[in-house]
Design an enzyme around this catalytic site. Sequence first.
Site, PDB file in Angstrom:
ATOM      1  N   ASP A 521     -34.010 -71.865  53.908  1.00 38.70           N
ATOM      2  CA  ASP A 521     -33.526 -72.415  52.643  1.00 38.70           C
ATOM      3  C   ASP A 521     -32.006 -72.536  52.672  1.00 38.70           C
ATOM      4  OD1 ASP A 521     -33.270 -69.618  52.709  1.00 38.70           O
ATOM      5  OD2 ASP A 521     -33.231 -69.458  50.544  1.00 38.70           O
ATOM      6  N   ARG A 525     -26.285 -66.578  52.514  1.00 35.49           N
ATOM      7  CA  ARG A 525     -26.426 -65.370  51.694  1.00 35.49           C
ATOM      8  C   ARG A 525     -27.488 -64.439  52.290  1.00 35.49           C
ATOM      9  NH1 ARG A 525     -28.754 -69.081  46.943  1.00 35.49           N
ATOM     10  NH2 ARG A 525     -30.965 -69.075  47.503  1.00 35.49           N
ATOM     11  N   ASP A 526     -27.811 -63.396  51.583  1.00 37.67           N
ATOM     12  CA  ASP A 526     -28.782 -62.427  52.105  1.00 37.67           C
ATOM     13  C   ASP A 526     -30.200 -62.963  51.880  1.00 37.67           C
ATOM     14  OD1 ASP A 526     -28.549 -62.313  49.366  1.00 37.67           O
ATOM     15  OD2 ASP A 526     -28.952 -60.169  49.227  1.00 37.67           O
ATOM     16  N   GLU A 527     -30.472 -64.110  52.457  1.00 39.00           N
ATOM     17  CA  GLU A 527     -31.782 -64.723  52.283  1.00 39.00           C
ATOM     18  C   GLU A 527     -32.181 -65.414  53.591  1.00 39.00           C
ATOM     19  OE1 GLU A 527     -32.231 -66.425  48.501  1.00 39.00           O
ATOM     20  OE2 GLU A 527     -34.262 -67.125  48.856  1.00 39.00           O
ATOM     21  N   GLU A 798     -27.611 -76.478  46.946  1.00 37.75           N
ATOM     22  CA  GLU A 798     -28.872 -75.990  46.373  1.00 37.75           C
ATOM     23  C   GLU A 798     -29.086 -76.547  44.967  1.00 37.75           C
ATOM     24  OE1 GLU A 798     -28.900 -71.725  45.938  1.00 37.75           O
ATOM     25  OE2 GLU A 798     -31.090 -71.692  45.782  1.00 37.75           O
TER      26      GLU A 798
HETATM   27  C1  BGC Z   1     -34.572 -70.273  47.695  1.00 34.34           C
HETATM   28  C2  BGC Z   1     -35.227 -71.584  47.518  1.00 34.34           C
HETATM   29  C3  BGC Z   1     -36.651 -71.322  47.320  1.00 34.34           C
HETATM   30  C4  BGC Z   1     -36.726 -70.630  46.026  1.00 34.34           C
HETATM   31  C5  BGC Z   1     -38.086 -70.421  45.533  1.00 34.34           C
HETATM   32  C6  BGC Z   1     -34.697 -69.523  46.442  1.00 34.34           C
HETATM   33  O1  BGC Z   1     -34.106 -68.294  46.490  1.00 34.34           O
HETATM   34  O2  BGC Z   1     -33.264 -70.402  48.111  1.00 34.34           O
HETATM   35  O3  BGC Z   1     -34.772 -72.627  48.119  1.00 34.34           O
HETATM   36  O4  BGC Z   1     -37.491 -72.392  47.454  1.00 34.34           O
HETATM   37  O5  BGC Z   1     -36.012 -69.432  46.044  1.00 34.34           O
HETATM   38  O6  BGC Z   1     -38.015 -70.212  44.263  1.00 34.34           O
END
Ligand code: BGC
Length: 946
Positions: A521, A525-527, A798
Site C-alpha cells: 500500500d 510508514r509502519d505498514e 493516498e
Molecule cells: C492502507 C490502505 C488499505 C486500507 C484498508 C490502509 O491503512 O494503507 O491502502 O487498503 O488501510 O482500509
Amino acid sequence: MLAFANFSDCLDGIVGEPPYFRCLFQANFVFTVNSFVAMKKICFLLMSLQLIHVGVKAQIKIENLLVEHLQGPIGIDIQEPRFSWQLTTEKRNTLQTAYEIRVSLNLSSLKHGSNLIWSTGKINSDSSVHVPYRGGALESGKKYFWQVRVWDETNRPSVWSEPSFWQMGLLQASDWKASWIQAGYTEDSVLRPSPVFRKPFMLHKKIRSAIAYITARGLYEAMINGQRVGDAYLTPGWTSYKNRLPYETFDVTALLRDGANVVGATLGSGWYRGYIGFSGQKNFYGKNLSLLMQIDLNYEDGSVESIVTDNTWKSSTGEIKGSEIYNGEFIDARDEKKGWALPGYNDSDWYPVTLPGPSPAKLIAAYNEPIKKQETFKPLRVFSSPKGEKLIDFGQNLVGWVIVKVKGKPGDRITISHAEVLDKSGNFYTDNLRAAKAQDTYILKGGEEEIFEPHFTFHGFQFIKVEGYPGELKPENFTAVALYSDMKKTGNFTSSNALINQLQHNIQWGQRGNFLDVPTDCPQRDERLGWTGDAQVFSRTASFNMGVNNFFAKWLGDVEADQLGNGSLPFVIPNVLGSFGGSTGWADATTIIPWNMWLAYGDRRILEHQYKSMKAWVDYMQKSSKDDLWNTGFHFGDWLFYSPADDNDGRAAVTNKYLIAQCFYAHSTQILIDAANVLGKSDDATYYGLLLKKIKEAFLKEYMTPNGALVSGTQTAYVLALGFDMLPEAFRSQAAVRLAENVKSYNNHLTTGFLGTPYLCQVLTRFGYLDLAFKLLLQDTYPSWLYPVKMGATTIWERWDGIKPDSTFETPSMNSYNHYSYGAIGDWMYRVVAGIDTYADGPGYKHVQIMPHMGGGLTMAGAELQTYYGKLSSAWKIENNKVFLDVEIPANVTGTVFIPDAGAGLVSESGNQLTTNQAIQSGISKDGYLEVKLGSGVYHFATVTK
Ligand code: BGC
C-alpha cells in the site's frame, strides 16, 4: 508489382474470419472495413507501391527468447517451463503458422540438431507465447539450451533463432544437502545485530560450473571470496513464509578460485522477525534468523561436490548492529570484521553454529524478478530548514536508501532520517511515518573515506535530514538509490499536456515505490503491507507500465497460501494481520488480478493455479448471503471517498457498503464464469451463470427503485452498477445520466474512493460521456488527479488532499504520499486515450484493439507497450485541422484499428488516400471511426477532423 487480391474474395469475409486472412495473405496490405450501416465486410487494398514490399521477402528473425517470461533464467522448478519468442520483420501482415523447438543439454549439438532431448518437429500453430515444454523429465540443476524456428503465413521457414538457455533449480527435497544454520552465540536481544556466517574451503580441481542456492529465514546477503553474490537485494523477498519460502539461484563459477576460498553470508531481521504490521508486533514468523546455502560444484573431470551450510560453519556479528525494515539500520564501522569473507582471516574467536532443523515451509525456486538497485539521484539542493535542520532534497519521492561518503574521526556518528515532505514552514516532517523511525545510523571507524549504505531496510522519501556529518554537506557525497523488483519497463503514456505527463510519471513512481517483491500500500510508514484492495485496483495499470506477470504470479501464490479455510481472504497478503478478511473489493483481488493477468499476458497458467482460490472466494460470498443478497460482514467500502470537512448538507459521497458488496459479488462471479469458460469448466460456467442472474436480481430488489434510482446516489454506486452490468439494459442510460449529473453537480469533480475510482472514466466513456471523463482527468482542484500534481507531487498520494490547499496536512495517522491506488486512472489513459487494448479472444495482445479517443483539448497523446509479441503502439496528434494516427502492431498479432474518421473518404495511410473504393466514399464508419483490420506493421494514418 502490385499485389491485387480479388475483391470478391474479400467479400467472402462477410461470413467469417478465414477469408479475411486469405485477403491478408494475398496482399501485403489489406483493410477490412466493418460497415455498421450495411453490416458487411469489405476489404480494401491499398494500391501503393510504397507500402507493398512484394519481392522484398524480408526474412523473419526470431528474437527475445524467454523461458517462464525471463531471459536465460537459472533456478526454475517447473517441469513444464513455457517458451516465448518474438518474430521481428519489417514486412507487414506477418503471422506465424508453425513452429519448431529443439532442446539439448549441449550447446554445440543443439546447433547441429543432434543429441536433442526434445524436438517438436513442425507444429502447425500460431502460438509464440507460453508454449509449454513437453519433453522428458527435466533434471535438477541441469542447464538446457533451446532454439526455435517458425514458418510464416506463406509457409516460409525462418532460420533457427540464436540459442538460449534455462537452468533447473533443485527439484526434490532430497537435492538439498545443506542444513539450516543459526548463530551459536547468545544474541543481544535488544538490537539483535546481524549474524554473520563463514566457511573456508579448498578447491583443487578445475571447475566447470558452480551454482549457489541460497535462502534464509530473514534476509541474506551472501559473499564469496570478498565479493557479493549477485546483485539482488532484500532476498529472499517476502512470501507466506510459513507455507512457501523462495530460494535464489546464482551462477558463482567466476567467484571461485583454485586453492583457498571462503563463502559466507550476513542476515537481517527483515519481514521474518522484524517489526511488521502497525501494532508493534515482531517475530511474526519466528524468533531466530537462519541460513540455508548450497553450492553445487561440477568439476571438469565430471565429478561433483557440494559446499553446504552445516555444523562446520562459524558465526559471529559484524558492523550491522541492528536493522529493521520500518526503523532503519545501525552500522558501527568500528566493529567491522575486516576481511571476514576472504581466505586467511582468523575466525578462531567466532562461534560454532547450531542447526535449528528444517523449515516447515516448502522451498520454492524464486520465479519473480528480484529486487535490484535501479535509478540513482543526486541532491537537487542541500539546504537548512527554518528550524536549522540540515536537509537534502532528491527531487523525487522514491523508495530505497542513501549512500553516504564520509571522512571523519573514529566514533563520529551520522544519522540520516527520511521524509516524504516538508511541512508548511519548510521543516522536516515525519509525523505521517507513524511509528516507523526510518533512520539509518553510521558510526565511523575513522581515517580513510568511508562509504555507508544500509542492507536490510528501505525507506520511502524525497528528503533526508543529516545529523552529525563531519564537515560540510557536499552533494557529491550523497546518492539516493531506488530499489524495486527488477521488472521490465514495458509501457509509457505521453500527451501534449505537461500535467498529465507528470501524472503518468507519478503513477509509474508509485509503482516503483510499491512493487518491492510484494505489491504494498505504501513504502514509508509502519505498514508497507500487501493490501489486497490496493493491489487489485492498480493491477491492470501496473501491467502497462511494467512486466508484472511473474510478480503477480508469485504474489497470487501467497494469496492462495494465506486464504482462510472458509474461502475468505485476509486484508493483506502475506497475511500478518490475523484472521480478519472478506472485505468486498479487497478480497476480490483473488479473482480480479488473475483475470487481469490473463488479459494482459494471456497467461493461462495463472488462471489454472488461481481457479480454486477464485471459486472458494465466490463460494464464501454465496454462503454468507441470504436470498442471494450479501449484506453481512465487515467492509472497508469505498475507502477514502470525498468527504468535505463541514458536511452540513450531506455532500460526502457515502456509498452503502452492502450495495458495493453486491456489485463485487457479481463481478467476481462473472470473472469466475469467464475463467471457467477459458479453462473448459462448462459445469461451473453454467452453475455460476445461474447464480449471477440471481445476484443481479437481488441487487435490483434491494438497491434500485422502480424508477431506476439507486439507494446511494453516489458516483461510486452508479459506476459500479453500470461497470459490472448490474442493471437491465433498459435502465442503463438513465443511470448514466444520473452519474453524469452527479459529476456535474460537484462542478466536474470526482467523489469516488478506492473502489469507484478505477472504473469512473471507463464507465463515463462507455456510456457516451467522454467529454466528462476528460474534464475529470483535467480537473486540477481537489478532489482530482491533477490537484496533487499541482501541489508538487512526484508520486500518487493516498488521499486526494494529502496536502490541503493551505499547505496543511491530512491527518498524520493515515497520509501516505506514495500510494498507487488512485493511479488506476493509468488504465484509462492507455486503453482509452491512447486506445491500446487486447481483445479477450486474443488475450495478451494477440488480437489488439486500437481505438484512440481525442478530447480534453489535448493535441497529442500516445502510448507504447512491449507485449510478449513485440512493440505495440498508438499515437495520435491533431495538427492544422488534421488528425494523424501512427500505429505499430507486432508480428504474429492482428489488430482491429478504429481510425478517427471525419466521414467519407478522408483517410489516408502513408500519404495514400483510401478513397479508391466506393465504399469509403459512402461513409462506412460508425461513431466517428473507420474500422479496419490490420496485420502487423507500422502504419501512418491521416484523417481530417470534422
Ligand atoms: C492502507 C490502505 C488499505 C486500507 C484498508 C490502509 O491503512 O494503507 O491502502 O487498503 O488501510 O482500509
